[in-house]
Design a protein around this motif. Sequence first.
Motif, PDB file in Angstrom:
ATOM      1  N   LEU B   3      31.297 -45.028 -30.435  1.00  0.00           N
ATOM      2  CA  LEU B   3      30.600 -46.304 -30.643  1.00  0.00           C
ATOM      3  C   LEU B   3      29.093 -46.126 -30.541  1.00  0.00           C
ATOM      4  N   LEU B   4      28.679 -45.042 -29.892  1.00  0.00           N
ATOM      5  CA  LEU B   4      27.240 -44.753 -29.835  1.00  0.00           C
ATOM      6  C   LEU B   4      26.710 -44.469 -31.237  1.00  0.00           C
ATOM      7  N   THR B   5      27.430 -43.627 -31.977  1.00  0.00           N
ATOM      8  CA  THR B   5      27.026 -43.316 -33.343  1.00  0.00           C
ATOM      9  C   THR B   5      27.094 -44.577 -34.204  1.00  0.00           C
ATOM     10  N   ASN B  43      18.702 -44.648 -20.031  1.00  0.00           N
ATOM     11  CA  ASN B  43      17.730 -44.390 -21.086  1.00  0.00           C
ATOM     12  C   ASN B  43      18.175 -44.983 -22.410  1.00  0.00           C
ATOM     13  N   ILE B  44      19.432 -44.749 -22.710  1.00  0.00           N
ATOM     14  CA  ILE B  44      19.918 -45.151 -24.022  1.00  0.00           C
ATOM     15  C   ILE B  44      20.095 -46.661 -24.123  1.00  0.00           C
ATOM     16  N   LEU B  45      20.299 -47.309 -22.967  1.00  0.00           N
ATOM     17  CA  LEU B  45      20.474 -48.761 -22.972  1.00  0.00           C
ATOM     18  C   LEU B  45      19.284 -49.474 -23.580  1.00  0.00           C
ATOM     19  N   THR B  46      18.099 -48.909 -23.352  1.00  0.00           N
ATOM     20  CA  THR B  46      16.899 -49.565 -23.879  1.00  0.00           C
ATOM     21  C   THR B  46      16.796 -49.393 -25.390  1.00  0.00           C
ATOM     22  N   ALA B  52      25.212 -55.669 -31.293  1.00  0.00           N
ATOM     23  CA  ALA B  52      26.088 -54.880 -32.162  1.00  0.00           C
ATOM     24  C   ALA B  52      27.140 -54.174 -31.320  1.00  0.00           C
ATOM     25  N   LEU B  53      26.741 -53.723 -30.138  1.00  0.00           N
ATOM     26  CA  LEU B  53      27.690 -53.050 -29.252  1.00  0.00           C
ATOM     27  C   LEU B  53      28.787 -54.004 -28.798  1.00  0.00           C
ATOM     28  N   LEU B  54      28.383 -55.235 -28.479  1.00  0.00           N
ATOM     29  CA  LEU B  54      29.351 -56.240 -28.043  1.00  0.00           C
ATOM     30  C   LEU B  54      30.378 -56.505 -29.131  1.00  0.00           C
ATOM     31  N   SER B  55      29.895 -56.712 -30.358  1.00  0.00           N
ATOM     32  CA  SER B  55      30.846 -57.017 -31.426  1.00  0.00           C
ATOM     33  C   SER B  55      31.718 -55.813 -31.729  1.00  0.00           C
TER      34      SER B  55
END
Lengths: 319, 148
Positions: B3-5, B43-46, B52-55
């Motif tokens: 999901l990161l990608t 770090n990546i959260l910012t 988009a992550l939620l959906s």
Amino acid sequence: MSRPELTGHASSFYNEKEARKYDSSSRMIGVQREITERAIELLRIPEGKPGFILDVGCGSGLSGKVLEEQGHIWVGCDVSRDMLDVANERIERKREGVINAARKKQNDDLDEEKMQDDDSDDDEDEEPCASTGDLLHHDMGSGLPFRPATFDGCISISALQWLCYSNAKGQIPKKRLTRFFSSLYQVLRRGARAVLQFYPETAEQAILISECAAKVGFAGGVVVDYPNSTKAKKHYLVLTFERAFKAPEGLSEGSLFGSGKRESVRVDRKANNKKGKVHKKKWGKTKDWIVNKKDVQRKKGKDVRPDSKYTGRKRGDRF
Amino acid sequence: MRLLTHNYLQSNVKGTEKGYPLTIEPTKIEYEESPIDMEFVENILTKIDYSALLSARNQIEDRCHSDLGSDFIVPSLPEVMPKRYSDGNSKDDKIEEDETNQEAFLKSIHTILFDIHVLEGHLVCPDTGRRFNIKMGIPNMILHEDEI
């Protein structure tokens, strides 16, 4: 050995058989590893800071493995499905290794009292860690499918030169290169760098590649390692957003202390800026030079037209 | 595909106004635990797009239940990202994040971003409806001649 790029499309050259051969050749693995390490070095990411890196033309994941070892998260893209399948297998093997190690650890904890002697215990000193890479099946010549400012860095190992050959009707190398570079410009974060190692067939190719990169706004240059050896010579296109970029010295034989010959072509947009419209003739073709040359020919006794006001005058466009 | 990608993938097909975020239609999902690097997650959260992550999380939830067994629960995420991460360095005096809450939040984020892999399925462009298929965990983003 003829260049693979001349035999056809990358996905047809790197078919299943070729992909396996590539991935199992220890020489290839060694060479690619070295190149990747050098490319990562040129990326200048602060030590110990994991980054989100794009690997263009990742192939069977040899370069991705090096990225992982240095603690980075990476996304690789390649146009050859067969190469990606081999890369996937590598990731699968790692995944199984992780699951097995976890299971083994569970079993070891349970069998604490029994103290069984296991042969495989000695081999697994280090815990296998999951792969931090993700793969994409994609053609770099059509751009990069990411939103702006995604990556902390980009590397490409031995892949860029494939853009210089057109393998399908309507594929123009310059267009594909420009599309790739403008897309790369957008998906990199400001301050990030791209290091692309490639094998130019000719000097013109290297210049074409550099020019396309400069046109989209990148600063940078080509670093050439071991310029005097045909086998070891490697070209790295280093692209940055910093205008005041100074190309690092290329490596050369026997020069651990940086006294080796430095060869790098500085690529700057200003070099291509022709707004001044001063039509200076190329070196050697001024009127004086022509008159001089005619004199020399006359002395040799050749039949030469007399000098007039038309000598060396700019002619109109040919049709 | 993690999901990161997916959070960064965008459709650049010619004529697309906004090919982001791509809708996930998963047909096969796998879970693989990986070691957590708290600093990296912070770090990546910012930098990720939280909505988009939620959906994306909601789109894969059903599939996770069927593929990963009923005892696997996809961690839930708050509607809004804790201020600490969305505002960069500013600290709000009123909202005092609990240490354990923070850690739990980071762990959920890590699981969702890194450990859940979509192996088969489709990615659909929200603008044009163009479908990109995912096979063996690899999305096929190859564009046709007329889409470039």
